[in-house]
Design a protein around this motif. Structure first.
Motif, PDB file in Angstrom:
ATOM      1  N   ASP A   1      -0.737 104.808  65.787  1.00 28.59           N
ATOM      2  CA  ASP A   1      -1.235 105.608  64.615  1.00 28.59           C
ATOM      3  C   ASP A   1      -1.474 107.146  65.040  1.00 28.59           C
ATOM      4  N   SER A   2      -0.995 107.545  66.207  1.00 29.19           N
ATOM      5  CA  SER A   2      -1.387 108.932  66.664  1.00 29.19           C
ATOM      6  C   SER A   2      -0.592 109.758  65.766  1.00 29.19           C
ATOM      7  N   THR A   3      -1.449 110.943  65.408  1.00 26.77           N
ATOM      8  CA  THR A   3      -0.839 112.020  64.654  1.00 26.77           C
ATOM      9  C   THR A   3      -0.761 113.384  65.582  1.00 26.77           C
ATOM     10  N   ASN A   4      -0.894 113.158  66.874  1.00 28.69           N
ATOM     11  CA  ASN A   4      -0.737 114.601  67.650  1.00 28.69           C
ATOM     12  C   ASN A   4       0.789 115.118  67.703  1.00 28.69           C
ATOM     13  N   PRO A   5       0.914 115.881  67.195  1.00 26.76           N
ATOM     14  CA  PRO A   5       2.481 116.345  67.198  1.00 26.76           C
ATOM     15  C   PRO A   5       2.978 116.781  68.714  1.00 26.76           C
ATOM     16  N   ALA A   6       2.041 117.080  69.427  1.00 33.83           N
ATOM     17  CA  ALA A   6       2.666 117.469  71.066  1.00 33.83           C
ATOM     18  C   ALA A   6       3.005 116.222  71.704  1.00 33.83           C
ATOM     19  N   LEU A   7       2.064 115.055  71.428  1.00 35.34           N
ATOM     20  CA  LEU A   7       2.230 113.898  72.032  1.00 35.34           C
ATOM     21  C   LEU A   7       3.525 113.243  71.509  1.00 35.34           C
ATOM     22  N   LEU A   8       3.945 113.552  70.294  1.00 33.60           N
ATOM     23  CA  LEU A   8       5.160 112.687  69.715  1.00 33.60           C
ATOM     24  C   LEU A   8       6.396 113.518  70.309  1.00 33.60           C
ATOM     25  N   ARG A   9       6.154 114.814  70.549  1.00 40.37           N
ATOM     26  CA  ARG A   9       7.211 115.568  71.350  1.00 40.37           C
ATOM     27  C   ARG A   9       7.449 115.156  72.965  1.00 40.37           C
TER      28      ARG A   9
ATOM     29  N   LEU B   1       6.873 112.270  73.918  1.00 39.01           N
ATOM     30  CA  LEU B   1       7.429 110.932  74.063  1.00 39.01           C
ATOM     31  C   LEU B   1       8.906 111.072  73.767  1.00 39.01           C
ATOM     32  N   ARG B   2       9.351 111.912  73.013  1.00 42.01           N
ATOM     33  CA  ARG B   2      10.685 112.189  72.473  1.00 42.01           C
ATOM     34  C   ARG B   2      11.592 112.891  73.418  1.00 42.01           C
ATOM     35  N   ASP B   3      10.832 113.944  73.985  1.00 43.02           N
ATOM     36  CA  ASP B   3      11.626 114.839  74.733  1.00 43.02           C
ATOM     37  C   ASP B   3      11.467 114.868  76.254  1.00 43.02           C
ATOM     38  N   VAL B   4      10.469 114.268  76.722  1.00 45.11           N
ATOM     39  CA  VAL B   4       9.920 114.332  78.113  1.00 45.11           C
ATOM     40  C   VAL B   4       9.825 113.091  78.838  1.00 45.11           C
ATOM     41  N   LEU B   5       9.284 112.242  78.314  1.00 47.15           N
ATOM     42  CA  LEU B   5       9.353 110.669  78.883  1.00 47.15           C
ATOM     43  C   LEU B   5      10.803 110.183  78.873  1.00 47.15           C
TER      44      LEU B   5
ATOM     45  N   GLU C   1       7.302 118.536  86.054  1.00 51.62           N
ATOM     46  CA  GLU C   1       8.552 119.493  85.981  1.00 51.62           C
ATOM     47  C   GLU C   1       9.343 119.237  84.543  1.00 51.62           C
ATOM     48  N   ALA C   2       9.478 118.147  84.053  1.00 47.94           N
ATOM     49  CA  ALA C   2      10.295 118.143  82.755  1.00 47.94           C
ATOM     50  C   ALA C   2       9.458 118.795  81.551  1.00 47.94           C
ATOM     51  N   SER C   3       7.999 118.534  81.438  1.00 49.45           N
ATOM     52  CA  SER C   3       7.147 119.294  80.577  1.00 49.45           C
ATOM     53  C   SER C   3       7.088 120.704  80.554  1.00 49.45           C
ATOM     54  N   ARG C   4       7.059 121.279  81.889  1.00 51.07           N
ATOM     55  CA  ARG C   4       7.297 122.720  81.936  1.00 51.07           C
ATOM     56  C   ARG C   4       8.532 123.359  81.473  1.00 51.07           C
ATOM     57  N   ALA C   5       9.581 122.483  81.618  1.00 54.54           N
ATOM     58  CA  ALA C   5      10.970 123.225  81.170  1.00 54.54           C
ATOM     59  C   ALA C   5      10.881 122.938  79.794  1.00 54.54           C
ATOM     60  N   LYS C   6      10.820 121.798  79.208  1.00 50.74           N
ATOM     61  CA  LYS C   6      11.065 121.461  77.515  1.00 50.74           C
ATOM     62  C   LYS C   6       9.849 121.835  76.897  1.00 50.74           C
ATOM     63  N   LEU C   7       8.589 121.752  77.348  1.00 43.55           N
ATOM     64  CA  LEU C   7       7.358 122.112  76.587  1.00 43.55           C
ATOM     65  C   LEU C   7       6.439 122.983  77.182  1.00 43.55           C
ATOM     66  N   PRO C   8       6.899 124.137  77.566  1.00 41.47           N
ATOM     67  CA  PRO C   8       6.116 125.151  78.220  1.00 41.47           C
ATOM     68  C   PRO C   8       4.708 125.374  77.620  1.00 41.47           C
ATOM     69  N   ASP C   9       4.449 125.326  76.248  1.00 39.04           N
ATOM     70  CA  ASP C   9       3.314 125.657  75.790  1.00 39.04           C
ATOM     71  C   ASP C   9       2.576 124.658  75.398  1.00 39.04           C
ATOM     72  N   VAL C  10       2.972 123.482  75.827  1.00 41.74           N
ATOM     73  CA  VAL C  10       1.900 122.139  75.584  1.00 41.74           C
ATOM     74  C   VAL C  10       1.190 122.167  76.931  1.00 41.74           C
TER      75      VAL C  10
ATOM     76  N   VAL D   1       2.205 124.416  65.963  1.00 42.03           N
ATOM     77  CA  VAL D   1       1.692 123.248  65.975  1.00 42.03           C
ATOM     78  C   VAL D   1       2.282 121.987  65.528  1.00 42.03           C
ATOM     79  N   PRO D   2       2.216 121.792  64.256  1.00 39.03           N
ATOM     80  CA  PRO D   2       3.092 120.594  63.552  1.00 39.03           C
ATOM     81  C   PRO D   2       4.286 120.225  64.403  1.00 39.03           C
ATOM     82  N   ALA D   3       4.951 121.270  65.095  1.00 37.68           N
ATOM     83  CA  ALA D   3       6.355 120.812  65.383  1.00 37.68           C
ATOM     84  C   ALA D   3       6.220 120.291  66.795  1.00 37.68           C
ATOM     85  N   GLY D   4       4.997 120.472  67.397  1.00 36.83           N
ATOM     86  CA  GLY D   4       4.888 119.914  68.648  1.00 36.83           C
ATOM     87  C   GLY D   4       5.118 120.962  69.913  1.00 36.83           C
ATOM     88  N   ASP D   5       5.470 122.062  69.485  1.00 37.51           N
ATOM     89  CA  ASP D   5       5.740 123.019  70.337  1.00 37.51           C
ATOM     90  C   ASP D   5       4.560 123.609  71.133  1.00 37.51           C
ATOM     91  N   LEU D   6       3.495 123.236  70.743  1.00 39.08           N
ATOM     92  CA  LEU D   6       2.024 123.890  71.199  1.00 39.08           C
ATOM     93  C   LEU D   6       0.955 122.934  70.788  1.00 39.08           C
TER      94      LEU D   6
END
Length: 309
Positions: A278-286, A288-292, A112-121, A86-91
């Motif tokens: 001020d968002s602290t949601n790790p999944a959101l940060l991932r 933004l970084r890896d999908v958008l 499509e990009a989210s399923r490929a890079k963050l399948p458990d988010v 969870v803290p890593a944003g993988d879930l």
């Protein structure tokens, strides 16, 4: 209540049926291993293992308890691994607001990009107009918005996500579909045009009014609606012409022809990704970084594929 360590000791002895091998497997000596088994039996109130000088066997209670012991240990280990992700944003979950008009251009590549890079988010999608998205971000109802600029609100940050052209949607039998040349804004002077609501679709309403004013064209606004889908239904019914984002052409509505418009400011329809600074949601940060995308999407290929000139 018994501990996970005692469960591990029991499982090792039950599988090895030998205290010496079980102790070696657990990197401990036999006396503390025997004490762990005795304490577990005392806590459960039953004997789990029969011990003699030569053999180690499971009692009927031990045979019955072994599958549950394995399952409990597996669940505990799985929970530990899950919580670390969870803290890593993988879930996790990201609640996303989006405008209906943007869904056709933005959601397919995003999902499509989210399923490929963050399948458990999990992406929880909610259709909202821009104003409702902004309020949802402020109150914490959503994590990410896909909204129309300007998005000037303290505590929010944004970046461009999509630019696309406005195109004309006309009834297939409309005279303007047979001009043999690209349409201009002046071709719409005096024409029946379906307009966007000045409240629920203010972005598009302001864009069209300024566009027609600059071009010196004065269409007749015959209906005012909020959603692009509704506009296309009215176009098909022969009510009038609509100016819609190029991505609307992917809907392939029966009875509607699409035409590009010349002398138009290039890709005037904008869409931004917006979120709380001020968002602290790790999944959101991932996300933004890896999908958008770090650069803007465009729908120029849609104009080439689906829209006539």
């Amino acid at each position: 209540m018994f501990s996970l360590a005692r469960l591990s000791c029991f499982i090792a002895v039950a599988e090895e049926l030998h205290f010496g091998r079980a102790a070696e497997r657990l990197h401990m000596t036999q006396p503390p291993l025997s004490r762990q088994i005795q304490q577990l039996e005392a806590e459960l109130g039953v004997q789990l293992i029969d011990r003699t000088t030569r053999t180690v066997t499971l009692t009927p209670a031990g045979v019955a308890f072994l599958p549950d012991a394995r399952r409990i240990l597996q669940l505990a280990e799985g929970a530990a691994q899950t919580v670390k992700r969870v803290p890593a944003g993988d879930l996790g979950t990201v609640v996303i607001g989006f405008t209906a008009a943007s869904a056709h251009a933005v959601l397919p590549p995003l999902l499509e990009a989210s399923r490929a890079k963050l399948p458990d988010v999990k992406l929880d999608l909610r259709e909202m107009v821009t104003a409702t998205q902004i309020e949802g971000l402020v109150t914490g109802e959503i994590d990410l918005g896909m909204a129309r600029p300007p998005l000037k609100r303290p505590g929010l940050v944004s970046r461009p996500l999509l630019h696309e052209q406005l195109i004309a949607a006309l009834p297939v039998d409309h005279p303007l579909t047979t001009l043999g040349r690209q349409l201009t804004l002046n071709d719409l002077d005096g024409q029946d045009v379906i307009m966007y609501s000045p409240v629920q679709a203010r972005y598009f309403n302001d864009l069209l009014i300024s566009t027609f004013t600059i071009a010196g064209a004065t269409p007749r606004y015959v209906q005012t609606v909020t959603q692009v889908h509704t506009m296309l239904v009215l176009v098909r019914s022969g009510i009038g012409i609509a100016l819609v984002p190029a991505s609307a052409a992917t809907l392939h509505p029966e009875g509607v022809a699409f035409r590009s418009i010349g002398a138009f400011r290039e890709r005037p329809v904008e869409l931004d990704a917006v979120w709380r600074s001020d968002s602290t949601n790790p999944a959101l940060l991932r996300l933004l970084r890896d999908v958008l995308p770090q650069r803007e999407w465009t729908t120029d290929d849609l104009v080439d594929e689906f829209v006539g000139n």
